[in-house]
Scaffold this active site. Structure first.
Site, mmCIF file in Angstrom:
data_model
loop_
_atom_site.group_PDB
_atom_site.id
_atom_site.type_symbol
_atom_site.label_atom_id
_atom_site.label_comp_id
_atom_site.label_asym_id
_atom_site.label_seq_id
_atom_site.Cartn_x
_atom_site.Cartn_y
_atom_site.Cartn_z
ATOM 1 N N GLU B 209 0.861 -1.185 0.000
ATOM 2 C CA GLU B 209 0.000 0.000 0.000
ATOM 3 C C GLU B 209 0.889 1.224 0.000
ATOM 4 O OE1 GLU B 209 -2.247 -0.959 3.546
ATOM 5 O OE2 GLU B 209 -1.064 0.376 4.791
ATOM 6 N N HIS B 247 -4.193 3.403 8.208
ATOM 7 C CA HIS B 247 -2.927 2.920 8.759
ATOM 8 C C HIS B 247 -1.977 4.084 9.006
ATOM 9 C CE1 HIS B 247 -3.297 -1.431 7.040
ATOM 10 N NE2 HIS B 247 -3.850 -1.312 8.224
#
Lengths: 384, 290, 384, 290
Positions: B209, B247
């Protein structure tokens, strides 16, 4: 969590870093009084959490009451890159001969902090980093030992700082690291650190970002966060209250999901299938019905949103809880405000499907289908 | 075969008397994981999830021969719990906790360079060897035994991809969630190396990511050392710069590093196809396995 | 540098370690007032820097004014193992059910600090260490990280501390390490750390030794050192003023030399040749004439001394400077108070020999000869 | 041959602009030591003792290829100076400074476990390879080229013993003063290993003193690994317990560890004769060399 300039300056000044005399003001009279007390010339600086304030008209250097009044009138209340300016910092102008940069940040690649010094201060340091990386001296810090005094000196000498101020700049850098370390900083920087003709150094700007995960042990800074609030986006404030990871975007397809990677993927798929994501909203792991309802409330509150895709892959999160939350949230409406597409997978997804009131939502079996359907709905609304 | 965890693994659960710790200890046992003890300061002598609880990890290791710890401890105390695990003679510590302050993790990272104990996480779902054992919070039922190794920075995205694989009858050797924090113990390169050296792993899925440069480093590593075919996925193509996407580690920097484009192009350059959708990732894996 | 009990307790209490209520007193009235304010029973404790005060009659537990008066009269002014008692600490007696030991010291073999906990508190911990080493739980600390919280817990649980107080004892240990670290401790210990029937812990004694080499950065403690002075040996105080490494011994052969190892060797040789060393006195490296004269003054001031051996091996120290210092010091006497034997070697020894006034001293060429001659002189004086 | 220092050693002197630093830099050069630079913050660009001064040790290494540092920096700043030396790519750092706080040295000791740079000292006279080079403050004129390696915790005691050797015509390969502090870089075992592996060293003198257990460890090491004959000396037989005898490290503990008796008997048990006087040490060495 980013402190306002005036807050960061206070924190820096309390630690012994020289800063210009300054006062906070929220109206024209306040600006004038402050300017007179400090003595002209002063800078009038918008206190909003965005970069490039100067170029955007958020900082004015003024020499007289008249100019101060004009600056106050134009800056207070202005909309600066989407942020409303409620307060300005009135600050004694510094007569400088050099502008330096000093900063501390976490180098995530190395997993350790790095101290940076450059003689090319006063401009966007990220541009300097790209165009002339050697102009920034870097010194990695072992976080178990902290910054050794020699490391501050080394960074300063490596950067080519004028020997006449090297000692003072080292001392500022050492203090900055100490602050960064004590206050759970993410980034701490001074840009520019001005050097006067008398070889004094003074922090003309102050940036201090705090690790949000560490706010529990930084009560003083958590209070500052509350103070600093109020200038942000309304929806982002609401997300804070609900304790959601939320990012507002420009599109019209609202997105709710569980888990950062999966929500990002849902955004990407909306884009992939020709739509435009309106937001990132992660309900996190193990969300109960109420939290699910709150998430829907969040997305419905966004006027840009034309349809919603609700994508849950249950691990800790249970499909039945999600379904109950969706039902509860939607049953209170006579008419559902925006079409909602639901896709449930993972833990208890079958129970969820049984519970889910399919009169209120559209159900799809796969992520891809759910996203495509939501994008279609959004297009239909737009076409109307 | 499998990597890191199998049914011989002897697990101590730090924080086993907490709500999450107890629930997941039971779930892990149900899946077949050999939980031998819990460790919670002040709760020594009690029992939880059917295993004895000790005040310290050291005692759990001494008394029950634990070789692996799974950590469910609130963020304020989790850094210390990780240090305790690393300072004990364990093979593996898995930190599930999300929200550990980054500076705590920087210190943990320093300790990691001094110990032989491997850390997975924090802020991760853990890892699973289907049919043998799981360490963490992954839903066991979606996994199947097979020949694909999977490594991912994200939890639910992992489940999505695994679901796509399992639905096609493609099982997994081991799936590892390495965690979404900026500073983590085991990274892509470490996990790729494990899979490359595992005889049973015939293909690898790597879910990255935005944020940082771990995927770029992984691409370089794959180019140089990995013969096992790898398919990739990168989440966050549409993320704006400067915003943390859930995150702590998922952030494109203001200066434009850590973008999905950079990662995808690095992987492509290393010969790794990157799917636009999780289904496409499964397509690539199916192709690899012929 | 060892703090007095009352000083260490103040430092501990300021850091949040529970200590009994106490007051310092220097006369009988002060003791009575303090005892009445605190409430009986109280302990009256001599404030001198020696161990085993209790056995030596320096600590009395009293229940009434009458007993308090008696204790004050007997303790204040007493000679306790060579130290004059000027002050006592009057302290509320603690009703305890357990006595623990907690301490931090530097393990020089490992080069790192070690935290220690034992349930066998209240007795000489060094005896416990010898007789029952397993009764002391030890945890080495990595000084770059400091003590992790789990390490404090581990030491406490390993020692077998009652679970009801384990948390509080861990907290005391953590604070003690922090103090040790912040204050440049050499040793910090609480013995006993008392446990009451209500599961409270309280520091009934407090030991804090400070690294003398670090006093420059511990101004507050350096001040305490000045306060704590006055109860030591007169000659040792004089050595402090002159800034000599000096240790007073029991014999009659005075010893002056340069360098710790060489001075120790000179002591050993005095013993080897049948004499008894009166002191250790190291003038250090590069001593100039004045310092040499001061050293002679020190040794002459010791009534026990019957002869002096002056042993210099010059590295940085120059033989000519030493010779000049000896001449200056001795030429002021009509009669030299004690016979002085001089041995010069190393840098500029020949120049030194030329300068040295051999009417005032006896010169020997080797260390062995010089020591033997000084021992003979001391014996001659003793025989007279 | 010789150990650690010879006439190829390229030395930077930290603190070269101070009184002691300058004096001893000149003395070292006079003896033949190849001093190539000084390092003093804020004094970069100046010259001292005839060599260029840099602001940092790193610059001195980059510009002058220094491989060894000798540190004459006041105690308050010496710990930092040692860290600077250890973090630079040097082979050897020699810290002369006396009075560095023990906690600073404990941190230095931790760093030593992470670096390949060797530290000698602090609170030591340095080391000398007679006829080639000296690092530190030892008076060169008393040394002579020869076959005896010498290692000592004390400065002037070293000179005394060397004098006794040289007067008999017995020269030295290298003499190393390891320092009188409780925490030091190179200890007896390290030095003994160097001498044992040095072809020219035919006998070793080891001068210990009270305090700590380094001599006992050295005795065990000699017993196991050292074939070269060793003669010992232990200072402080008459020292009372609990008193610091000049050196911060020279103290018999209250509980009676660190005594001269213990050290002498450990050495004797390892076959090492311990002289009662420096002359006796020289007697033993003379005997060894036949």
């Amino acid at each position: 969590m980013k402190l306002h300039e005036y807050q960061a300056k206070q924190v820096f000044a309390d630690a012994g870093i020289p800063t210009p005399e300054s006062q906070l003001a929220s109206d024209v009279d306040g600006v004038l009084t402050a300017a007179q007390e400090i003595g002209y010339p002063v800078a009038v600086k918008a206190q909003v959490q965005v970069g490039g304030r100067g170029k955007a008209g958020g900082i004015e250097l003024v020499d007289t009451d008249e100019e101060a009044r004009e600056a106050a009138e134009s800056i207070i209340g202005m909309d600066l890159k989407g942020y409303h300016v409620d307060q300005v910092l009135v600050e004694g102008a510094v007569d400088f001969v050099d502008e330096l940069y000093v900063g501390i940040t976490m180098d995530r690649g190395e997993g350790k902090p790095v101290a940076m010094v450059s003689t090319k201060g006063g401009v966007n340091i990220e541009e300097v980093a790209e165009e002339d990386p050697d102009a920034i001296a870097r010194e990695h810090i072992d976080p178990s030992f902290g910054m050794h005094p020699y490391q501050a000196r080394k960074a300063v000498y490596d950067a080519g700082v004028d020997p006449a101020v090297a000692r003072d700049v080292s001392s500022v850098l050492t203090t900055l690291y100490q602050l960064w370390d004590d206050r759970d900083g993410a980034d701490a920087e001074i840009n520019p650190l001005m050097v006067t003709a008398d070889d004094e150094v003074i922090a003309a700007d102050a940036v201090m970002n705090i690790d949000e995960d560490a706010l529990f042990r930084q009560p003083e800074l958590a209070e500052m966060e509350a103070e600093a609030a109020g200038s942000g986006d309304d929806l982002e404030q609401k997300a804070d209250e609900y304790n959601f990871d939320y990012v507002r975007l420009e599109g019209n397809t609202g997105i709710i999901g569980n888990g950062a990677g999966l929500v990002m993927t849902t955004l990407d798929l909306v884009d992939h299938y020709g739509g435009e994501p309106a937001n990132f909203l992660d309900v996190g792991g193990g969300a109960k019905a109420e939290r699910i309802a709150n998430a829907l409330d969040m997305v419905f509150s966004d006027d840009n949103v034309d349809s919603v895709v609700f994508n849950i892959f249950g691990g800790i999160t249970r499909g039945d809880e999600v379904a109950r939350g969706i039902n509860e949230a939607l049953e209170q409406f006579d008419e559902i405000p925006k079409p909602v597409v639901v896709r449930l997978a993972g833990t208890n997804w079958e129970e969820g499907m049984e519970i889910l009131n399919e009169d209120l939502v559209t159900v799809e079996q796969t992520l891809e289908d759910a996203v495509q359907r939501a994008v279609e709905y959004a297009e239909e609304v737009n076409d109307q | 075969m499998s990597v890191l965890v199998d049914d011989d693994t002897r697990v101590v659960v730090q924080g086993i008397t907490g709500g999450e710790g107890k629930f997941h200890a039971e779930q892990m046992m149900e899946y077949g994981t050999n939980i031998v003890a819990g460790a919670v300061p002040g709760k020594g002598g009690q029992e939880a999830a059917g295993v004895p609880v000790y005040d310290t990890v050291h005692e759990a290791v001494e008394e029950e021969n634990a070789d692996t710890s799974v950590i469910f401890v609130p963020p304020a105390f989790a850094g210390d719990a990780v240090f305790e695990a690393l300072d004990t003679d364990l093979d593996l510590a898995v930190a599930i906790t999300e929200g550990i302050p980054t500076q705590d993790m920087a210190r943990v990272n320093k300790r990691l360079s001094e110990t032989d104990t491997r850390l997975i996480g924090p802020n991760c779902p853990g890892l699973i060897t289907p049919g043998e054992a799981k360490l963490g919070i992954l839903p066991g039922n979606i996994f199947a035994e097979g020949n694909v190794g999977l490594v991912s920075r994200s939890g639910t995205l992992t489940y999505q991809v695994v679901d796509n694989l399992t639905n096609r009858g493609i099982g997994q050797t081991t799936a590892i969630g390495i965690g979404g924090d900026p500073i983590i113990g085991t990274d892509f390169v470490d996990a790729l190396e494990l899979f490359e050296n595992d005889d049973e792993t015939e293909a690898i899925v790597m879910c990255g990511e935005i944020g940082g440069e771990d995927e770029e480093e992984a691409a370089a590593f794959i180019d140089d050392y990995v013969d096992t075919p790898v398919a990739g996925f990168i989440a966050g193509r549409t993320a704006p710069p400067g915003k943390r996407m859930g995150h702590a580690g998922a952030i494109v920097s203001g200066s434009g590093t850590g973008t999905a484009e950079s990662k995808i192009s690095a992987l492509n350059d290393a010969g790794v196809p990157v799917g636009d959708t999780p289904e496409e990732v499964a397509d690539h894996i199916e192709e690899f396995l012929g």
